[in-house]
Design an enzyme around this catalytic site. Sequence first.
Site, PDB file in Angstrom:
ATOM      1  N   CYS A 203      -4.767   2.598  -3.674  1.00  0.00           N
ATOM      2  CA  CYS A 203      -3.497   3.100  -3.133  1.00  0.00           C
ATOM      3  C   CYS A 203      -2.361   2.100  -3.369  1.00  0.00           C
ATOM      4  CB  CYS A 203      -3.605   3.427  -1.645  1.00  0.00           C
ATOM      5  SG  CYS A 203      -4.772   4.738  -1.286  1.00  0.00           S
TER       6      CYS A 203
ATOM      7  N   HIS B 183       0.875  -1.173   0.000  1.00  0.00           N
ATOM      8  CA  HIS B 183       0.000   0.000   0.000  1.00  0.00           C
ATOM      9  C   HIS B 183       0.918   1.231   0.000  1.00  0.00           C
ATOM     10  CE1 HIS B 183      -2.832   2.959   1.694  1.00  0.00           C
ATOM     11  NE2 HIS B 183      -3.802   2.123   1.379  1.00  0.00           N
TER      12      HIS B 183
ATOM     13  N   ASP C 150       3.088  -4.545   8.070  1.00  0.00           N
ATOM     14  CA  ASP C 150       1.873  -3.762   7.958  1.00  0.00           C
ATOM     15  C   ASP C 150       0.692  -4.729   8.061  1.00  0.00           C
ATOM     16  OD1 ASP C 150      -0.359  -2.383   7.187  1.00  0.00           O
ATOM     17  OD2 ASP C 150       0.409  -1.747   5.232  1.00  0.00           O
TER      18      ASP C 150
ATOM     19  N   LYS D  68     -10.468  -0.719  10.867  1.00  0.00           N
ATOM     20  CA  LYS D  68     -10.584  -1.888  10.004  1.00  0.00           C
ATOM     21  C   LYS D  68     -10.870  -3.158  10.808  1.00  0.00           C
ATOM     22  CE  LYS D  68      -7.850  -0.732   5.887  1.00  0.00           C
ATOM     23  NZ  LYS D  68      -7.722   0.703   5.801  1.00  0.00           N
TER      24      LYS D  68
ATOM     25  N   GLN E 118      -4.496  -5.079   6.898  1.00  0.00           N
ATOM     26  CA  GLN E 118      -5.469  -5.976   6.266  1.00  0.00           C
ATOM     27  C   GLN E 118      -5.485  -7.358   6.907  1.00  0.00           C
ATOM     28  OE1 GLN E 118      -7.723  -5.132   4.075  1.00  0.00           O
ATOM     29  NE2 GLN E 118      -6.942  -3.043   3.906  1.00  0.00           N
TER      30      GLN E 118
END
Lengths: 401, 147
Positions: A359, A118, A195, A221, A198
């Site tokens: 993104c 991302h 990261d 999220k 997600q």
Amino acid sequence: MRVREDFPMLESRMNGKHLVYLDNAATTQKPAAVIDRMTQFMRHEYATIHRGVYTFSQLSTRECDLVRERCRRFVNAERASEIIFTRGATEAINLVAASFGRKFLKKGDEIIISEMEHHSNLVPWQALCEEKGLLLKVAPINDKGELLLDEFEKLLAARTYFVAITHVSNALGTINPIREIIKMSHHAGAAVLVDGAQAAPHLKVDVRDLDCDFYCFSGHKIYGPTGVGVLYGKARHLEAMDPYQYGGDMIESVDFKKTTFAKPPAKFEAGTPAIVEIIGLGAAFDYLQKIGWEAIHAHENELLDYATQALSQIPGLAIIGTAQEKASLISFVLDGIHPHDIGTVLDQEGIAIRAGHHCTQPVMKHFKVPATARASFAFYNTREEVDALVKAIHKVLEIFR
Amino acid sequence: MTQEVKLDELYQEVILDHNRRPRNFGKLDDATHYAHGHNPLCGDDYHLYLKIDENGKIQKITFEGSGCAISKSSASMMTTFLEGKNGDEAEKLGSHFIGFMTKDTLSKEDREAVGRLKLFEGVRHFPVRVKCATLAWQALLNAVTGK
């Protein structure tokens, strides 16, 4: 799973149709447990943290500390002081780039990211490289959207001191073999930031099992509020790093000649934090624990299989991202029809999906598409909603036939 | 207005036809004016080429690139409209069209000023798509005014 009634927003209508919310990779809807906890807190418990000698301030402080502890358990960190509250995953990455990268990386050192990052796990590193004269190397992916582990390993060099990689791709759904990546990186002497924006909504995260140096995700999220996120960092890193921002709450003592800083986590939490949102995040942790990872996995995987099957039958539809290991997210394109037109027609059917580059412009470039349409599923989505999606895509085909 | 009517108004047959078979599509090697139109939000991306003679007349206008049906058909129809017009007329029509797409309310004059392009009026029901319709025209204004 009987969870839909927990989410008031799912009862909404959009353009006269029942809302079919399939943009969960962008942000998830909020259960009443989170909404009510925040309201209750603001109505009856609200006060600032740390500073007050009065009872409500002490209670607020204690509540926030309890959320930090719940977060420690959520990612299985060793100590609660390894949990930093940020504004979100983006700020967490920027924090590490600034406080770790700027301090410990020297001219000529190398950082590795992957082709599927991302922008938020790409641009901060690129900017740091430009500022400090570092080299940014990019691990490639194959046409299924899987990271090429061999190629990644080859990139690890004597001067590779940092690796920043996503756990799950927001554009492709790929689940990366993060444990092996971390092992290889450590073997080469590089620290690793994962990261997890997600991944945290879909997978049980265990930072000790992964042995990552940093892990981050966003509250909104994982069914919590916006404006709060989490950075996990190994204690020895957090102690050695410079502060990120300066101000109140992060100091030990201040004098015009010299200021000394508080220990982590306070060292990285300058100013009054997002108290209400932290409380809401705590309610989200509780809610997820109540649902349970097993139930979440079973339902989401079943939905992913069902949707993959159903979408594959549609003439002219190509799924972008067909990794062996995938989270419940499907990026797709329709022959000759731009994703934005798909998005507009679906919107009129009450279906919320994402259309765009997500993104991840380098990913779009890899697959030679300007954009994709993306349906991303949460545990509250249903087979009927997948059916509605399929029906609406057929309508798109009809209009553009 | 029902959803079906809204969609029909957006994706009119003429618009779909220009999307399927964009006119004047391709690069112009002897262009005198050029502009790039890009919407980073959705990735619509067009290059606009004009050949304007010494009298200010647009002899040839083409575009290439990719984007949604609205942006592509708008660019395509723009090229068919402007060939043979002079730069001043093009600029005037561009301003009219952008006004037509973005004004809060439209008068009879606003509609008349854009002629056949008023079939893009349906796009006004979809605020996020207005930029798609105006993208090529914005690029045109940049090209002819040299900005």
